[in-house]
Design a protein around this motif. Structure first.
Motif, PDB file in Angstrom:
ATOM      1  N   ASP A  11       0.791  -1.224   0.000  1.00 56.90           N
ATOM      2  CA  ASP A  11       0.000   0.000   0.000  1.00 56.90           C
ATOM      3  C   ASP A  11       0.824   1.276   0.000  1.00 56.90           C
ATOM      4  OD1 ASP A  11      -2.081  -1.770   0.223  1.00 56.90           O
ATOM      5  OD2 ASP A  11      -2.598  -1.246   2.291  1.00 56.90           O
ATOM      6  N   THR A  12       2.031   1.255   0.590  1.00 55.88           N
ATOM      7  CA  THR A  12       2.746   2.484   0.916  1.00 55.88           C
ATOM      8  C   THR A  12       4.209   2.452   0.490  1.00 55.88           C
ATOM      9  OG1 THR A  12       3.448   1.668   3.089  1.00 55.88           O
ATOM     10  CG2 THR A  12       1.266   2.739   2.969  1.00 55.88           C
ATOM     11  N   SER A  39       1.435  -0.669  -5.259  1.00 57.42           N
ATOM     12  CA  SER A  39       0.996   0.709  -5.454  1.00 57.42           C
ATOM     13  C   SER A  39       2.141   1.410  -6.167  1.00 57.42           C
ATOM     14  CB  SER A  39       0.704   1.380  -4.112  1.00 57.42           C
ATOM     15  OG  SER A  39      -0.336   0.715  -3.431  1.00 57.42           O
ATOM     16  N   ASP A  43       2.176   8.148  -2.747  1.00 58.89           N
ATOM     17  CA  ASP A  43       1.699   7.623  -1.467  1.00 58.89           C
ATOM     18  C   ASP A  43       0.992   8.752  -0.720  1.00 58.89           C
ATOM     19  OD1 ASP A  43       1.268   6.645   1.064  1.00 58.89           O
ATOM     20  OD2 ASP A  43       3.336   6.014   1.424  1.00 58.89           O
ATOM     21  N   THR A  45      -1.177   8.348   1.782  1.00 56.39           N
ATOM     22  CA  THR A  45      -1.799   7.676   2.919  1.00 56.39           C
ATOM     23  C   THR A  45      -2.399   8.659   3.923  1.00 56.39           C
ATOM     24  OG1 THR A  45      -0.251   5.829   2.687  1.00 56.39           O
ATOM     25  CG2 THR A  45      -1.419   6.014   4.782  1.00 56.39           C
ATOM     26  N   ALA A  48      -6.090   9.577   4.065  1.00 59.90           N
ATOM     27  CA  ALA A  48      -7.084   8.601   4.515  1.00 59.90           C
ATOM     28  C   ALA A  48      -7.691   8.966   5.865  1.00 59.90           C
ATOM     29  CB  ALA A  48      -6.453   7.206   4.590  1.00 59.90           C
ATOM     30  N   TYR A  70       2.092   1.497  10.480  1.00 57.06           N
ATOM     31  CA  TYR A  70       2.413   2.302   9.306  1.00 57.06           C
ATOM     32  C   TYR A  70       3.493   3.343   9.549  1.00 57.06           C
ATOM     33  CZ  TYR A  70      -1.518   0.167   6.914  1.00 57.06           C
ATOM     34  OH  TYR A  70      -2.359  -0.736   6.322  1.00 57.06           O
ATOM     35  N   THR A  74       4.481   7.915   7.359  1.00 58.40           N
ATOM     36  CA  THR A  74       3.538   7.429   6.349  1.00 58.40           C
ATOM     37  C   THR A  74       2.165   8.050   6.534  1.00 58.40           C
ATOM     38  OG1 THR A  74       4.717   5.333   6.075  1.00 58.40           O
ATOM     39  CG2 THR A  74       2.396   5.353   5.452  1.00 58.40           C
ATOM     40  N   HIS A 111      -3.357   4.775  -3.991  1.00 57.67           N
ATOM     41  CA  HIS A 111      -4.170   3.912  -3.137  1.00 57.67           C
ATOM     42  C   HIS A 111      -5.356   4.660  -2.547  1.00 57.67           C
ATOM     43  CE1 HIS A 111      -5.226   1.212   0.195  1.00 57.67           C
ATOM     44  NE2 HIS A 111      -4.513   0.278  -0.406  1.00 57.67           N
ATOM     45  N   PHE A 112      -5.103   5.842  -2.018  1.00 54.64           N
ATOM     46  CA  PHE A 112      -6.165   6.634  -1.401  1.00 54.64           C
ATOM     47  C   PHE A 112      -7.252   6.975  -2.420  1.00 54.64           C
ATOM     48  CE2 PHE A 112      -7.677  11.059  -1.061  1.00 54.64           C
ATOM     49  CZ  PHE A 112      -8.533  10.915   0.023  1.00 54.64           C
ATOM     50  N   GLU A 236       2.877  -3.948   4.917  1.00 50.25           N
ATOM     51  CA  GLU A 236       2.998  -3.096   6.097  1.00 50.25           C
ATOM     52  C   GLU A 236       2.670  -3.835   7.391  1.00 50.25           C
ATOM     53  OE1 GLU A 236       2.406  -0.824   2.471  1.00 50.25           O
ATOM     54  OE2 GLU A 236       1.231  -2.446   3.381  1.00 50.25           O
TER      55      GLU A 236
END
Length: 299
Positions: A11-12, A39, A43, A45, A48, A70, A74, A111-112, A236
């Protein structure tokens, strides 16, 4: 003997940089195959944080120690800190995964953006978002992507159309029981869907009924011998904070004679008898341990 396919969502930026190499080393030690879904873009993140308004979000955060998993940096990416571009920073890490013999594919560009907005995006924006991921994947690996798995199990008619346009071998966007061809609003799509069949670590962690010393036994009890078992893990989580617990699961699988299989091999074998694969509706529904609605395989 149960067959188990591992699907790893990355994801990150931190998960790519730290979690992915750790998982590669661990999986090679156990001679276990896996599909890493990357991803590939920014990033974001930190954005979110808007999910705090979703039902069940605080409950999940309190259970899973999000900050520990995370990292503070992040959780600030894309807000107080610039959003690092994962593909540009870590192309070497990604290529090393494929060079180690693992399957690779697309998780997303941003991702977000996909997880929070794909279901409301017009077709052209979905096409552009997935197209950015495809282009970056091709830049990193020198070949086109054959698979994708959506962030947060979020999909829709436009996303499935874009997958078909990309001529993917298969996708893994849903939670369910067995492979199927997806149908949404009466429209059937051509890309084979292989759903995740098992709960994720973060859906169990911190719950009183699933202390860490009971989780491995719980997973082993869920494995079926009459179906393909698909477990989604996260770089993660299993690649970092919960690596010892994931190691224990791999050890239990080895002792039980579980066969690790590649998802792309499974897809090719299934598609040899395409006419026998059922069509199922994709239904957005709540699942135990996760906030919000996710794409599930209908009855």
């Amino acid at each position: 003997m149960p067959k188990l396919a591992l699907k790893i969502d990355v994801d990150t930026e931190r998960g790519t940089r730290v979690g992915v190499p750790a998982l590669v080393a661990l999986l090679r030690e156990f001679e276990a195959s896996a599909c890493f879904l990357f991803s590939l873009g920014p990033d974001n993140t930190g954005k979110a944080i808007r999910r705090v308004f979703r039902p069940g979000f605080f409950k999940k955060v309190s259970r899973t120690s999000v900050v520990s998993m995370y990292g503070v940096r992040t959780l600030l990416n894309g807000t107080l800190l610039p959003a690092p571009h994962i593909g540009r920073k870590h192309a070497g890490v990604m290529r090393a995964v494929r060079e180690a013999g693992f399957e690779t594919g697309i998780h997303c560009n941003d991702h977000f953006r996909w997880q929070d907005y794909v279901r409301t995006m017009p077709l052209e924006k979905v096409r552009a978002e997935f197209g950015a991921a495809r282009s970056e994947y091709e830049r990193v690996f020198g070949t086109r992507a054959l698979t994708a798995g959506a962030p947060g199990w979020q999909t829709c008619v436009n996303a499935r159309q874009v997958y078909d346009e990309a001529d993917l071998l298969y996708s893994s966007d849903t939670r369910g029981r067995a492979p199927f061809f997806p149908r949404i609003d009466g429209r059937v799509f051509n890309t084979l869907e292989i759903p995740s069949t098992l709960p994720t670590f973060d859906e169990l962690l911190g719950r009183p009924e699933f202390p860490d010393d009971k989780i491995v036994a719980h997973y082993m009890s869920l494995l079926r011998e009459d179906a393909l078992n698909v477990f989604t893990l996260h770089a993660e989580i299993e690649g970092m904070m919960k690596a010892p617990l994931f190691r224990a699961l791999l050890e239990a699988c080895r002792e039980a004679g579980v066969e690790f299989v590649r998802l792309d091999d499974c897809a090719r074998e299934l598609l040899k008898t395409r006419g026998t694969i059922p069509v199922r509706d994709i239904v957005m529904a709540e699942i135990d341990g996760r906030s919000g609605f996710v794409a599930t395989e209908g009855e």
